[in-house]
Design an enzyme around this catalytic site. Structure first.
Site, PDB file in Angstrom:
ATOM      1  CE  LYS A 105      23.123  -4.920  27.483  1.00 16.43           C
ATOM      2  NZ  LYS A 105      23.075  -4.050  26.291  1.00 16.43           N
TER       3      LYS A 105
ATOM      4  CG  ASP B 196      18.558  -1.494  23.887  1.00 16.35           C
ATOM      5  OD1 ASP B 196      18.770  -1.541  25.106  1.00 16.35           O
ATOM      6  OD2 ASP B 196      19.332  -1.972  23.028  1.00 16.35           O
TER       7      ASP B 196
ATOM      8  CD  GLN C  82      25.747  -3.939  23.822  1.00 17.82           C
ATOM      9  OE1 GLN C  82      24.718  -4.462  24.195  1.00 17.82           O
ATOM     10  NE2 GLN C  82      26.348  -2.995  24.521  1.00 17.82           N
TER      11      GLN C  82
HETATM   12  N1  GUN Z   1      25.704   0.316  24.467  1.00 16.11           N
HETATM   13  C1  GUN Z   1      25.863   0.986  25.616  1.00 16.11           C
HETATM   14  N2  GUN Z   1      24.727   0.951  26.331  1.00 16.11           N
HETATM   15  C2  GUN Z   1      23.846   0.254  25.622  1.00 16.11           C
HETATM   16  C3  GUN Z   1      22.483  -0.127  25.841  1.00 16.11           C
HETATM   17  O1  GUN Z   1      21.844   0.181  26.849  1.00 16.11           O
HETATM   18  N3  GUN Z   1      21.913  -0.861  24.871  1.00 16.11           N
HETATM   19  C4  GUN Z   1      22.577  -1.207  23.747  1.00 16.11           C
HETATM   20  N4  GUN Z   1      21.924  -1.923  22.838  1.00 16.11           N
HETATM   21  N5  GUN Z   1      23.820  -0.877  23.508  1.00 16.11           N
HETATM   22  C5  GUN Z   1      24.448  -0.153  24.451  1.00 16.11           C
END
Ligand code: GUN
Length: 287
Positions: free
Chosen positions: A54, A121, A98
């Protein structure tokens, strides 16, 4: 033998990232740099990899990723305080916590505490509620990326039967809402579904978000079906694979996403789109 089209998420994601970069360049002309706060608690190895991807994409898109790494033993209160600070920080336009969080922490009040305007998100109940009402603001990155893949491939959704396998708040539920809003007839299957095969046999579009090797078998598919594979698993020989029995499905389906190179890069590109949207919205209302 028939062979399905492979939907190249890697290439489409690169196109999307370059579009986001154009948007951030326009903001840069007004001295605005979109800021994404990336909160990573603990040392889960998979989460570290996701966060690295990311942050790399952010850089490419002209987004400033601001790293907030916290030890696994952070308290619920300390984490909530961090979120409150990020909500108040004008340089932060998007906040990403996350997941999963370490076991002793309750993710729900943390996600609820993120300002809906910075919820890139799309996990906040306001944003899920808006999506459910068909007036989305921030849409969770993985299902958003799946929709973009379908749309870009020119796949008709209205009036088609769609089966989503997996009912997580992150993927399955918002995916079912997006497909519903796009006028598909949607069946949301999950671990308690009886006779998954019979549902999949009727599906023109299958979204597999289970997290298990061979969760969707090729012999269940309706000939010509489109399969979007959200799974990210390792098979018995340690090879990265999705939920779909891929090689066999190529002979039955009309289009499938590969793993890797399908949904994964689209998730990250969609997140960057959300960060750009957040920065645009937050900076236009401030003027
Ligand atoms: N963990 C697995 N997928 C995601 C996501 O799309 N966003 C976040 N913040 N954590 C995750």
């Amino acid at each position: 033998m028939a062979s399905a089209k492979i939907l190249d998420g890697k290439a489409l994601a690169a196109t999307i990232r370059s579009e986001v970069a154009k948007g951030t360049a326009e903001l840069a002309a007004r001295d605005i740099v979109p800021g994404l706060a990336v909160v990573l608690v603990g040392d889960d190895p998979a989460s570290q990899i996701y966060v690295r991807h990311k942050e790399r994409a952010a850089k490419e898109c002209g987004v400033r990723a601001i790293d907030y790494r916290r030890p696994a033993n952070i308290s619920q209160e300390e984490l909530a305080t961090l979120i409150a600070e990020l909500n108040a920080d004008a340089a932060v336009h998007g906040i990403l916590v996350q997941l999963p969080l370490p076991k002793h922490l309750d993710a729900t009040p943390i996600l609820d505490a993120i300002s809906p305007d910075k919820d890139v998100d799309g996990f906040h109940p306001d944003n899920i509620g808006r999506l459910a009402q068909g007036r989305p603001r921030f849409v969770a990155a993985t299902p958003k990326g799946c929709m973009t893949l379908l749309e870009h491939a020119g796949i008709d959704i209205a009036g088609r039967n769609a089966v989503v396998v997996g009912r997580s708040n992150i993927v399955g539920k918002p995916m079912a809402l997006l497909l519903t809003n796009a006028n598909a007839t949607v069946t949301l299957c999950h671990s308690r579904t009886k006779d998954l095969a019979s549902h999949i046999a009727n599906a023109d579009i299958v979204v597999a978000a289970v997290g298990k090797v061979d969760a969707v078998l090729a012999k269940w598919l309706k000939p010509g079906a489109v399969v979007i594979d959200v799974g990210m698993n390792r098979n018995a020989s340690g090879k990265l694979c999705g939920d779909l029995q891929f090689a066999e499905a190529l002979e039955v389906a009309s289009a499938v996403t590969p793993v890797p190179g399908g949904v994964g890069p689209m998730t990250i590109a969609s997140l960057m789109q959300n960060v750009l949207l957040a920065a645009q919205a937050l900076t236009s209302s401030a003027e």
